[in-house]
Write an enzyme that holds these catalytic residues in place. Structure first.
Site, short mmCIF file in Angstrom:
data_model
loop_
_atom_site.label_atom_id
_atom_site.label_comp_id
_atom_site.label_asym_id
_atom_site.label_seq_id
_atom_site.Cartn_x
_atom_site.Cartn_y
_atom_site.Cartn_z
N ASP A 240 0.87 -1.18 0.00
CA ASP A 240 0.00 0.00 0.00
C ASP A 240 0.91 1.23 0.00
O ASP A 240 1.54 1.55 1.00
CB ASP A 240 -0.93 -0.01 1.22
N GLU A 242 -0.19 4.28 -1.01
CA GLU A 242 -1.17 5.37 -1.00
C GLU A 242 -1.74 5.60 -2.40
O GLU A 242 -1.02 5.72 -3.39
CB GLU A 242 -0.61 6.68 -0.45
N ASN A 243 -3.06 5.63 -2.42
CA ASN A 243 -3.81 5.71 -3.68
C ASN A 243 -3.43 4.57 -4.61
O ASN A 243 -3.53 4.70 -5.83
CB ASN A 243 -3.60 7.05 -4.38
N ASP A 318 -5.53 6.64 5.28
CA ASP A 318 -6.48 7.70 5.60
C ASP A 318 -7.54 7.23 6.59
O ASP A 318 -8.62 7.80 6.67
CB ASP A 318 -7.14 8.23 4.33
N HIS A 436 -27.42 -13.03 13.77
CA HIS A 436 -28.06 -11.90 14.44
C HIS A 436 -28.47 -10.85 13.42
O HIS A 436 -27.87 -10.70 12.36
CB HIS A 436 -27.14 -11.29 15.51
N ASP A 508 -25.79 -15.47 31.99
CA ASP A 508 -26.62 -15.43 30.78
C ASP A 508 -25.81 -15.63 29.49
O ASP A 508 -26.39 -15.99 28.45
CB ASP A 508 -27.37 -14.09 30.69
#
Ligand code: AHR
Length: 519
Positions: A240, A242-243, A318, A436, A508
């Site tokens: 990576d 950037e861009n 970013d 869920h 629970d």
């Protein structure tokens, strides 16, 4: 503008995950050998003239003499924290410290310490170009028990990055800037990835924003194809920068970068003036292969590089928060490491002995049929059942009808979204799973989407009241399967809904895993 639109589209497909494959179960036992205080990855890099400037691991020491904390956890019950250290100097993590501290509650990883002595620790990532889902726009912290493994025979936990999770350090010491040379490796779960932007580890912008081409240099792992990609369908190790995620010299396709998905994946990126490389291998055996070794990409803006020296984990430069993956250890170096140095580090990784977690008693083993019985005193004859799509707890006894027994019976499957976790397929409605929606469980037919897979995946751990098992939601890792007024939810201890009540919480959320009423 085009990039922004594309980016928003990426965010919408945030959960476009792939995943799954190997077998596992959740709750493990410790035991095993101790690791001699010998030469560890950062000793090897130092001997090669390219010392570590950041060394992060939740599983083991990365220096033979390191004897400090590896990471810090925070528990939900009282918001206190505990450092998790080593069994011995230069050795493996003492995961029992975490288990006892987090017993009866849940924990998140708050700090991943830097073993290099430069204090380049990773903490909860702040908002930047994009905001995270936590308070103040920060990213989520990882559930501390969602990625159980064994290393050298010792129980350990990785950093499980569900989309929205991220760690960062924007004020580092000694990390490469500008066009300075650096190297890095990380060990990931090669079966846990997605097509969102961007599950990264490495060098990024110090203001958490997109500062233009060449302002990052990080390892990316996943199967997004918006920027670069390699052979096959992915996932790929890419850089990576950037861009752009780069798989080689070309902006998009580079045939030399293979699809790679070892359960324990060693991923390597390194860069120096007009030169960089991608390498990778199986963290359990064999050596490293080189997938690219050459000049900077043939795209404007990446030569010279403009690295800024922040460190990210699990997010884009970013603060893009759509990536998914699991991290066990990783380092960054000063200087461009030789292939020979990295090969020695790979040998050390293989010798460390990463394996998938072993189960305690095989209570939630994929392929077996089980029933899930409540352990709260009110309700110990109640089991998780379905009636059509509705899920609840119901009293089941040997006198119950065959239909009721079958409605209380589940086939454990390898987690649809995380092979270290599990999913529960209905015994009498094949292809339908507990999942869920709006935090309540129902029975749904698997529609093949990444969202369904995530909603239907639960990560087992020891029962929080000391009985059976508790199950964290894969995509809401601080929420657990919980019964409340005989309905079943994914609940957050002390949260804002009635079903999040702290009263009777540990009971629970603890379930006895019994043989299935309908075997
Ligand atoms: O380079 C790919 C991604 O693009 C970066 O990680 C991010 O900062 C930007 O959106």
């Amino acid at each position: 503008m085009a990039l922004r639109l594309r980016h928003h589209r990426l965010r919408r497909t945030a959960l476009a995950a792939a995943a799954a494959a190997t077998l596992i179960t959740g709750v493990l036992v410790g035991a095993g050998t101790s690791q001699a205080a010998t030469s560890q990855p950062c000793d090897i890099y130092a001997a090669g003239g390219t010392p570590c400037v950041a060394a992060h691991s939740t599983t083991r020491a990365l220096y033979g003499t390191y004897n400090g904390a590896l990471y810090q956890v925070r528990r939900a019950s009282d918001n206190t924290t505990r450092d998790i250290g080593l069994l011995s100097a230069g050795g493996y993590v003492n995961a029992a410290t975490q288990d006892s501290f987090c017993s009866g509650t849940s924990c998140v990883i708050t700090i991943i310490y830097d073993q290099s002595g430069r204090n380049n620790r990773l903490t909860q990532a702040p908002p930047g170009g994009f905001s995270g889902p936590a308070a103040g726009g920060y990213d989520n912290l990882a559930n501390a028990t969602a990625a159980p493994v064994s290393v050298g025979g010792h129980k350990a936990y990785g950093v499980f990055v569900a989309p929205g999770t991220g760690y960062r350090n924007n004020a580092t010491n000694g990390v490469a800037t500008g066009d300075q040379p650096e190297g890095m490796y990380a060990i990931f779960d090669g079966t846990h990835y997605n097509g969102g932007c961007c599950f990264d580890y490495g060098n990024a912008e110090t203001n958490s924003r997109d500062n233009g081409n060449g302002t990052m240099e990080a390892i990316y792992f996943g199967n997004i194809k918006v920027w670069g990609y390699g052979a096959g369908n992915g996932p790929w190790i890419m850089a990576d920068l950037e861009n752009g995620l780069f798989s080689g010299v070309n902006q998009h396709y580079n045939a030399g970068d293979p699809t790679i998905s070892h359960r324990f994946l060693t991923a390597v990126i390194k860069g120096e003036p007009n030169h960089w490389a991608i390498r990778g291998g199986n963290g359990q055996s064999g050596g490293l292969s080189t997938f690219y070794n050459g000049v900077r990409p043939n795209v404007a803006g990446y030569n010279p590089m403009k690295k800024e020296g922040a460190i990210i984990l699990g997010i884009g430069g970013d603060n893009s928060i759509s990536g998914a993956g699991t991290f066990y250890e990783g380092v960054m170096t000063a200087g461009y490491p030789s292939d020979a140095t990295e090969n020695s580090v790979q040998a050390n990784i293989v010798a460390a002995g990463y394996t998938t977690a072993t189960s305690s008693g095989g209570t939630v083993t994929p392929g077996t049929s089980i029933s899930l019985r409540a352990t709260t005193a009110c309700c110990t004859t109640r089991y998780i059942t379905h009636s059509g799509a509705t899920v609840a707890t119901s009293v089941i006894t040997s006198a119950s009808t065959a239909t009721d027994k079958a409605n209380a019976s589940w086939v454990v499957r390898t987690g649809l979204a995380n092979s270290s976790c599990v999913s529960f397929e209905s015994k009498n409605t094949a292809g339908s799973y507990l999942r869920h929606q709006n935090y309540q469980l129902n029975l749904g037919a698997n529609d093949g989407t990444a969202l369904f897979a995530s909603d239907a995946t639960f990560c087992p751990q020891a029962g929080q009241n000391g009985q059976g098992a508790s199950f964290a939601s894969s995509n809401y890792p601080s929420r657990y399967i919980r019964h409340y007024n005989n309905n079943v939810y994914i609940a957050s201890n002390g949260g804002s809904n009635a079903f999040d009540s702290a009263t009777a919480w540990a009971d629970d959320v603890s379930w006895e895993v019994t043989g299935a009423w309908t075997p």
